[in-house]
Scaffold this motif. Sequence first.
Motif, PDB file in Angstrom:
ATOM      1  N   GLU A   1       8.792   9.591  24.670  1.00 41.77           N
ATOM      2  CA  GLU A   1       9.648  10.480  24.369  1.00 41.77           C
ATOM      3  C   GLU A   1       9.797   9.973  23.635  1.00 41.77           C
ATOM      4  OE1 GLU A   1      10.457  13.230  28.085  1.00 41.77           O
ATOM      5  OE2 GLU A   1       9.572  11.654  29.308  1.00 41.77           O
ATOM      6  N   LEU A   2      10.581   9.795  22.454  1.00 44.99           N
ATOM      7  CA  LEU A   2      10.983   9.648  21.060  1.00 44.99           C
ATOM      8  C   LEU A   2      11.864  10.498  19.747  1.00 44.99           C
ATOM      9  CD1 LEU A   2       9.384   8.123  18.760  1.00 44.99           C
ATOM     10  CD2 LEU A   2       8.583   7.338  20.190  1.00 44.99           C
ATOM     11  N   VAL A   3      13.426  10.110  19.289  1.00 41.65           N
ATOM     12  CA  VAL A   3      13.029  10.920  18.144  1.00 41.65           C
ATOM     13  C   VAL A   3      13.746   9.684  17.410  1.00 41.65           C
ATOM     14  CG1 VAL A   3      14.978  12.571  17.304  1.00 41.65           C
ATOM     15  CG2 VAL A   3      13.479  13.132  19.087  1.00 41.65           C
ATOM     16  N   GLY A   4      13.097  10.065  16.354  1.00 38.51           N
ATOM     17  CA  GLY A   4      14.457   8.584  15.432  1.00 38.51           C
ATOM     18  C   GLY A   4      13.849   8.992  14.149  1.00 38.51           C
ATOM     19  N   GLY A   5      14.241   7.760  13.253  1.00 39.29           N
ATOM     20  CA  GLY A   5      13.894   7.955  11.832  1.00 39.29           C
ATOM     21  C   GLY A   5      12.565   6.708  11.366  1.00 39.29           C
ATOM     22  N   VAL A   6      12.661   6.331   9.710  1.00 39.82           N
ATOM     23  CA  VAL A   6      12.155   5.424   9.507  1.00 39.82           C
ATOM     24  C   VAL A   6      12.639   4.710   8.415  1.00 39.82           C
ATOM     25  CG1 VAL A   6      10.909   6.937   8.058  1.00 39.82           C
ATOM     26  CG2 VAL A   6       9.665   4.159   8.611  1.00 39.82           C
ATOM     27  N   SER A   7      12.558   3.744   8.014  1.00 43.45           N
ATOM     28  CA  SER A   7      13.797   2.444   7.187  1.00 43.45           C
ATOM     29  C   SER A   7      12.588   2.155   6.289  1.00 43.45           C
ATOM     30  CB  SER A   7      14.326   1.555   7.535  1.00 43.45           C
ATOM     31  OG  SER A   7      13.014   0.107   7.894  1.00 43.45           O
ATOM     32  N   GLY A   8      12.860   2.114   5.351  1.00 39.27           N
ATOM     33  CA  GLY A   8      12.066   1.470   4.284  1.00 39.27           C
ATOM     34  C   GLY A   8      11.723  -0.572   4.607  1.00 39.27           C
ATOM     35  N   GLY A   9      11.855  -0.609   4.954  1.00 40.00           N
ATOM     36  CA  GLY A   9      11.978  -2.197   5.882  1.00 40.00           C
ATOM     37  C   GLY A   9      10.040  -1.999   6.048  1.00 40.00           C
ATOM     38  N   THR A  10      10.136  -0.901   7.981  1.00 41.10           N
ATOM     39  CA  THR A  10       8.952  -0.994   7.825  1.00 41.10           C
ATOM     40  C   THR A  10       8.301  -0.310   7.509  1.00 41.10           C
ATOM     41  OG1 THR A  10      10.407   0.058  10.281  1.00 41.10           O
ATOM     42  CG2 THR A  10       8.349   0.450   9.846  1.00 41.10           C
ATOM     43  N   LEU A  11       8.360   0.341   6.783  1.00 35.06           N
ATOM     44  CA  LEU A  11       7.006   1.301   5.225  1.00 35.06           C
ATOM     45  C   LEU A  11       6.472  -0.277   4.731  1.00 35.06           C
ATOM     46  CD1 LEU A  11       8.802   4.356   4.562  1.00 35.06           C
ATOM     47  CD2 LEU A  11       6.865   4.203   5.844  1.00 35.06           C
ATOM     48  N   ALA A  12       7.393  -0.945   4.708  1.00 33.17           N
ATOM     49  CA  ALA A  12       7.071  -2.144   3.139  1.00 33.17           C
ATOM     50  C   ALA A  12       6.854  -3.235   3.935  1.00 33.17           C
ATOM     51  CB  ALA A  12       8.166  -3.026   2.553  1.00 33.17           C
ATOM     52  N   THR A  13       6.025  -3.296   5.645  1.00 30.75           N
ATOM     53  CA  THR A  13       5.491  -4.300   6.547  1.00 30.75           C
ATOM     54  C   THR A  13       4.231  -3.359   6.893  1.00 30.75           C
ATOM     55  OG1 THR A  13       7.846  -4.953   7.396  1.00 30.75           O
ATOM     56  CG2 THR A  13       5.347  -5.209   8.601  1.00 30.75           C
ATOM     57  N   VAL A  14       4.345  -2.400   6.767  1.00 27.37           N
ATOM     58  CA  VAL A  14       3.086  -1.549   6.742  1.00 27.37           C
ATOM     59  C   VAL A  14       2.251  -1.603   5.856  1.00 27.37           C
ATOM     60  CG1 VAL A  14       1.844   1.199   7.312  1.00 27.37           C
ATOM     61  CG2 VAL A  14       3.798   0.839   8.686  1.00 27.37           C
ATOM     62  N   PHE A  15       2.994  -1.254   4.536  1.00 29.46           N
ATOM     63  CA  PHE A  15       2.329  -1.091   3.147  1.00 29.46           C
ATOM     64  C   PHE A  15       1.210  -2.920   3.563  1.00 29.46           C
ATOM     65  CE2 PHE A  15       4.658   1.684   2.014  1.00 29.46           C
ATOM     66  CZ  PHE A  15       3.910   2.650   2.438  1.00 29.46           C
ATOM     67  N   GLU A  16       2.117  -3.490   3.422  1.00 27.64           N
ATOM     68  CA  GLU A  16       2.289  -5.288   2.979  1.00 27.64           C
ATOM     69  C   GLU A  16       0.896  -5.788   3.890  1.00 27.64           C
ATOM     70  OE1 GLU A  16       2.022  -9.401   1.900  1.00 27.64           O
ATOM     71  OE2 GLU A  16       3.119  -7.501   1.162  1.00 27.64           O
ATOM     72  N   SER A  17       0.850  -5.075   5.194  1.00 29.23           N
ATOM     73  CA  SER A  17      -0.157  -5.530   6.153  1.00 29.23           C
ATOM     74  C   SER A  17      -1.567  -4.766   5.695  1.00 29.23           C
ATOM     75  CB  SER A  17      -0.326  -4.818   7.863  1.00 29.23           C
ATOM     76  OG  SER A  17       0.952  -5.194   7.893  1.00 29.23           O
ATOM     77  N   ILE A  18      -1.490  -3.419   5.058  1.00 35.22           N
ATOM     78  CA  ILE A  18      -2.525  -2.922   4.407  1.00 35.22           C
ATOM     79  C   ILE A  18      -3.297  -3.417   3.840  1.00 35.22           C
ATOM     80  CG2 ILE A  18      -3.526  -0.946   3.012  1.00 35.22           C
ATOM     81  CD1 ILE A  18      -1.965   1.472   5.257  1.00 35.22           C
ATOM     82  N   ASP A  19      -1.934  -3.950   2.392  1.00 40.94           N
ATOM     83  CA  ASP A  19      -2.584  -4.583   1.115  1.00 40.94           C
ATOM     84  C   ASP A  19      -3.086  -5.977   0.601  1.00 40.94           C
ATOM     85  OD1 ASP A  19      -1.988  -4.839  -2.210  1.00 40.94           O
ATOM     86  OD2 ASP A  19      -0.784  -6.961  -1.389  1.00 40.94           O
TER      87      ASP A  19
END
Length: 550
Positions: free
Chosen positions: A305-323
Amino acid sequence: MCIKSTLSSSTTADKAIVPPQTTFKYEASQDIASVYHRMDVIDAKKPAKFGPVAFVASVLSVPIWATVLLPFTLLSSTINFLYYNLGKLFTSNITTVNDESSNGKQELSNTLNGEEIIVNITPRDERKYDLVLFGATGFVGRLAVSYLAKEYGINNDKVKWAVAGRSQAKIEATLSAIAQELGNDDIVNNVDVIIADTSDRSTLKGLVENTRSIASTVGPFQKYGSPLVEFCAKYGTHYADITGEVPWNKEMMRLHEHSAQQSGAKIVSFCGHDSIPWDLTVRYLSNKLREECNDELRQVECLDELVGGVSGGTLATVFESIDRTVKDFQWDSLWKKDDSLDMYQRLTCGSESDNKIVPDLPSTISKCRNPSQRFAGKWCGPFFMASINMEVSGRSVALSQGTKQTVKYREALVADNMMDAFVAWWGTILFGTAAINPVLLPILKQFLPSPGEGPTQSVLNDGFLCVSGYGIGENGNEVESAFYFPHDGGYKSTARMLVESSICLALDEDRHENTAGGFYSPASIMCDALLDRLVSSGSSFACSVCKYFK
């Protein structure tokens, strides 16, 4: 071996709580009820609500996704993949031969480096700092500096700490902003600053050699983190980070575990939202069964159970992993059989563990099947971090003591109803489809936070995370747990988890599960000591037997 099983944060308000009556059979379960009572009643945390409008919009987007977005993504991602990898196909035979030769040399080189012993290492108990926070100007880094200053003061007898990063000016600006926020000028005047850059190896010896532990927030770690892990392993400096990058961590183990064992450094990744709450939950459920029921854990379910947001650093990690997945692809991986031992199954002695974890992760939404009354009538769906949490918990299972153990792991995100569960699940699919589309991704990034940016203060404060664990033993005994974090799990609570993990590594060595250096998961090395710190600093945790066959 962990001993403690029931803990809750020791605030005055919590001591005054009289938990409501529950349907649980055993009195010890009242502790779990108090965790939920704190979250639901005292802190008044509410689950995310999307509503019927979002549900209708999600349903209407399904045919658009199926007929337009998905085919477009398959076509564009295939073209992108071939652009980077088609040339490798025609040179695969040559590359394979050359790689075998070069890999042999690399393994020899790594072995030699692993056996290299740095002389004149300052003993950890004689070093100037207990903790150096690397990455102080990033989003989580700023939260960690603020937490350190508020909870531990400035270089007093409790914890001696410093901050580090690439830019003196940016660090000073960050410290000034935090000093103004907290009304404490000592942050500017008395916090030591170390300038270091992982792209400049000459700066890293000075970063690691005079501190007991390093806490790193500098990601994506596969892009920026490797040299720091290497230096910590060689100089006997304990290390904690907040990565969620399992392949990178396994590669660091392969390259540097021998150095860490020689120097005594304890390298512990995943010391944040990824994946302390789940790692400790699985460990305590297992220990509870073993200690009170003489039983071995065979199935575990974690409901989030959770509520929260997302940071640019987290997204950068996701995109780097895909790349990296696209650009680092090797054709011979399709036909070469990999017989090497999974690093997470390797024991410190080098042999394979008899204990392992196997997945039982949901792929779509369904009604919650957990027997607890709390989840009656609620819905569950896939959680995008579940596979990572399973891997990290599996590392702890592999390193655990006891009889041969195979644990089936299930984790799901909880929603109050089918509509909210569908919106959360479908939103993840839409985002994932766009993220792997090389044409849409640059457009998508324009509307997303950049590295260094993140959720607002209100989102950080109002957010929360609660992981409810349910375990079944080989003999049918059942245990349950609840682990509550009263602020946004991905960032504000992650900053606290990272700091407490690093301090635990530095100052609680007498309570570590293992005295030897090496690569560990959080629960496999810090277990009781870390849980004590998390509970003392604001979390609530309880674990109890709910069905016992004598």
